[in-house]
Design an enzyme around this catalytic site. Sequence first.
Site, PDB file in Angstrom:
ATOM      1  N   LEU A 206      25.734  -0.756 -76.231  1.00  0.00           N
ATOM      2  CA  LEU A 206      26.476  -0.936 -74.543  1.00  0.00           C
ATOM      3  C   LEU A 206      26.973  -2.046 -74.800  1.00  0.00           C
ATOM      4  CD1 LEU A 206      22.896  -1.733 -72.690  1.00  0.00           C
ATOM      5  CD2 LEU A 206      24.269   0.001 -72.512  1.00  0.00           C
ATOM      6  N   HIS A 207      28.397  -2.127 -74.596  1.00  0.00           N
ATOM      7  CA  HIS A 207      29.788  -2.959 -74.018  1.00  0.00           C
ATOM      8  C   HIS A 207      30.286  -3.274 -72.972  1.00  0.00           C
ATOM      9  CE1 HIS A 207      31.995   0.232 -75.123  1.00  0.00           C
ATOM     10  NE2 HIS A 207      32.938  -0.636 -74.745  1.00  0.00           N
ATOM     11  N   ARG A 208      30.562  -1.750 -72.077  1.00  0.00           N
ATOM     12  CA  ARG A 208      31.173  -2.384 -70.917  1.00  0.00           C
ATOM     13  C   ARG A 208      31.057  -3.004 -69.500  1.00  0.00           C
ATOM     14  NH1 ARG A 208      35.382   1.259 -71.174  1.00  0.00           N
ATOM     15  NH2 ARG A 208      34.943   3.299 -72.549  1.00  0.00           N
TER      16      ARG A 208
END
Length: 396
Positions: A206-208
């Site tokens: 997860l990074h957005r």
Amino acid sequence: MKVLSVVGARPQLVKLAPIAAAFAGTSHQHVIVHTGQHYDADLSDVFFDGLGIPAPDVHLGVGSGSHGVQTGAVLAAMDKVLEDERPDWVLVYGDTNSTVAGALSAVKMHLPVAHLEAGLRSFNRRMPEEHNRVLTDHCADLLLAPTEEAMRHLANEGLAERSRLAGDVMVDICLRIRDAVAAGEHPAPALPEGIDPAEPFLLATLHRPDNTDDPERLSAILAALAALPVPVALLAHPRLVARAEEHGIKLDQGSVHVGRPLPYAGLVAAVMASAGVVTDSGGLQKEAFLLGRACTTVRPETEWVETLEGGWNVLVPDPHELPSEEFAALATRPAPGTERGTPYGEGAAAVLTPALLEQETRGSPRPCAPGDPRAPRPLRSGEELSVSPVRDRDSG
């Protein structure tokens, strides 16, 4: 031919590996400029070491910052590099701040720009990457599209004449590493503590900003992952770690086991060992598809629409809004039995890229900036002007 590649983030470094190898097999000069957009060793150095990429010729070291600050820093630093190098082509990759800044720097210095991975569209204007893609495509001279769908997007925007179907260089590197992993040429990936690679587990990233910047949304997504019936190896991007700390959210909870980002070969090996993937990453969606693993994408859209065919990839905008058993059934579903085909090519895009640049170089004269010694001299008294056709950047 002298080609200058501008890279700065993990996905670009992965794409650079087969491109650098392809140029090494030619007589062309290839200059690598690393902007330093990803300065974390887990997202930068390991890719040069692990993929055999030559060390960058120039490292700008721009580091972190807001989108404007980061893009401006690359713009400012690129001027001198381009003045010194005067390449025949500036090759930019993907959709990051380094991509659009590299393209704009070159355009303002009248240097031809080629965009690798052109034509991708999510049609989500909230994504910084979407703006970067569109701006880069509309200022570039040559658009190297990975898929037929990308070619259609470019045609719809009036860019068909500049577009070439090149295939996807990620296929080149992914399949090469897959075969090396299968042959035992890479060590087992360093999975988070508590993950047994011999037992079913899911690989997650997860990074957005849409998923990490809102504390309620991030907390809900992590709770959905924590409730899954199989262990989840969460490879924690620095952005995720920073936002979780800022919001006071614990990453390591329930089924979630937290680890560091992996070198590319380790990531490929981890996907191959997993029972499936949960992610919001564009690249990992496609890698799961290429490696035959079911992917659940925590986003309302994807640039890689081909992965949705046959159920290989399923979009889940809000996993926490689904009943836990429904999300669990999606995330743990087996890989479909449907054929994937080869929508991204068969692994020859990197070799084709120098050939396409060479073809374009032969086909049209290189623009010369004012003061360039190769620029036409002024007419002398009594001389007649000789006009030859030139390509208009804005004509299509």
